[in-house]
Design a protein around this motif. Structure first.
Motif, short mmCIF file in Angstrom:
data_model
loop_
_atom_site.label_atom_id
_atom_site.label_comp_id
_atom_site.label_asym_id
_atom_site.label_seq_id
_atom_site.Cartn_x
_atom_site.Cartn_y
_atom_site.Cartn_z
N PRO A 116 0.67 -1.23 -0.03
CA PRO A 116 -0.17 0.33 0.39
C PRO A 116 0.92 1.21 -0.29
CG PRO A 116 -0.43 -1.80 1.38
CD PRO A 116 0.18 -2.11 1.08
N GLN A 117 1.45 0.98 0.71
CA GLN A 117 2.92 2.18 0.59
C GLN A 117 3.77 2.47 -0.77
OE1 GLN A 117 3.32 -0.46 2.85
NE2 GLN A 117 2.36 0.28 4.77
N GLN A 142 1.64 7.54 -6.63
CA GLN A 142 0.52 7.87 -7.00
C GLN A 142 0.97 9.82 -6.79
OE1 GLN A 142 -4.08 7.47 -6.74
NE2 GLN A 142 -3.30 8.14 -5.07
N ILE A 143 1.62 9.76 -5.54
CA ILE A 143 1.75 10.99 -5.74
C ILE A 143 3.02 11.15 -6.05
CG2 ILE A 143 3.52 12.40 -3.19
CD1 ILE A 143 1.59 10.24 -1.35
N ILE A 182 1.90 2.01 -3.58
CA ILE A 182 1.18 2.38 -4.07
C ILE A 182 0.98 4.11 -4.04
CG2 ILE A 182 -1.85 2.73 -4.64
CD1 ILE A 182 -1.60 -0.39 -3.65
N ASN A 183 0.97 4.34 -2.74
CA ASN A 183 0.60 5.50 -2.17
C ASN A 183 1.84 6.93 -2.91
OD1 ASN A 183 -1.97 5.27 -1.30
ND2 ASN A 183 -0.52 4.96 1.26
N ALA A 184 3.12 5.88 -2.90
CA ALA A 184 4.10 6.98 -3.10
C ALA A 184 4.58 6.97 -4.86
CB ALA A 184 5.18 5.57 -2.62
N CYS A 220 -6.81 3.84 -5.70
CA CYS A 220 -6.31 4.22 -6.37
C CYS A 220 -6.78 5.71 -7.75
CB CYS A 220 -5.00 3.80 -6.22
SG CYS A 220 -3.22 4.42 -7.48
N TYR A 222 -7.21 -2.54 -2.43
CA TYR A 222 -6.77 -1.41 -1.44
C TYR A 222 -6.12 -0.28 -3.13
CZ TYR A 222 -3.81 1.59 0.42
OH TYR A 222 -3.24 3.16 0.79
#
Length: 243
Positions: free
Chosen positions: A11-12, A18-19, A14-16, A49, A45
């Motif tokens: 998940p981290q 995207q950001i 994915i978030n990284a 996104c 999850y």
């Protein structure tokens, strides 16, 4: 415009990605062995996104020669990907003679519906990549992830250029393996590819682990700064090409 795909396993990650501005995700488990099928929970999850996300369909590490039982697992995993609402799948299979397993791949593609389909780097082990390119087009693959039949895409640039020329817009050639900010400009210039793939990972600060019990491994994380640098380099390469 060069599209940048980032492979992630958490998940981290994915978030990284995207950001940092990635264009697309390849979702995997166990990137240390080249990527395996992610859990259903991680698929769901990733579905939240905003980025298009394709799930790796690979039931185990090792060879890309799969038996009927493994094929059944792969079909079920494709259905799970579709149910989760992801954009597509990434898959591949070989026969013992090191040709793509056309029969199995066609059966798996039947499960995909209208999802995108990437043929993964099993392609790089095939005897005749140029014949297999034509199969991939006829089978309905969206793109081929390849390093040009070399361990890294920069090493395989000559083959990638030939594949890109032969594809002639009929299928996307996605250059991956060893792609970094400091070599992507030359790779784009040498090959003409319009999509690149990278993991942009770095070692994490190690935590206390229970290695003696077999639970520990060297932690790695998706590095948003490396993604930003890669994207910036691709944009610069595109501007140089058009100016």
């Amino acid at each position: 415009m060069i599209h940048v795909e980032i492979c992630v396993e958490t998940p981290q990650g994915i978030n990284a990605a995207q950001i940092a501005g990635a264009d697309r995700l390849e979702l995997c488990a166990s990137l240390d062995v080249g990527g395996l099928t992610p859990s259903v929970g991680l698929m769901h999850y990733a579905a939240q996104c905003a980025l298009p996300t394709l799930a790796m369909i690979r039931p185990r590490a090792g060879s890309f020669i799969f038996d009927d039982d493994e094929a059944t697992v792969m079909k079920n995993d494709i259905r799970a990907t579709r149910t989760a609402g992801l954009t597509g799948v990434v898959l591949g299979a070989l026969r013992p003679d090191r040709n793509l397993d056309h029969d199995l791949l066609l059966r798996l593609l039947e499960e995909c519906g209208d999802m995108e389909r990437t043929l993964h780097r099993a392609f790089d082990l095939a005897q005749d990549p140029f014949a297999e390119l034509e199969f991939a087009i006829s089978a309905g693959f969206t793109r081929i992830l390849t390093s040009g039949q070399k361990p890294s895409a920069p090493e395989g640039a000559e083959c990638l250029a030939r594949l890109q020329h032969q594809a002639h817009g009929r299928i996307i050639i996605l250059a991956g393996s060893g792609v970094k900010a400091d070599n992507v400009s030359a790779l784009i210039s040498q090959t003409g590819v319009t999509e690149v793939h990278a993991s942009c990972r770095k070692p994490a600060i190690p935590l206390d682990s229970d290695d003696a019990f077999g639970f520990g491994s060297q932690p790695v994380i998706t590095d948003p700064d490396a993604i930003r640098a890669l994207i910036a380099a691709t944009r610069k390469a595109t501007q140089s090409k058009t100016s």
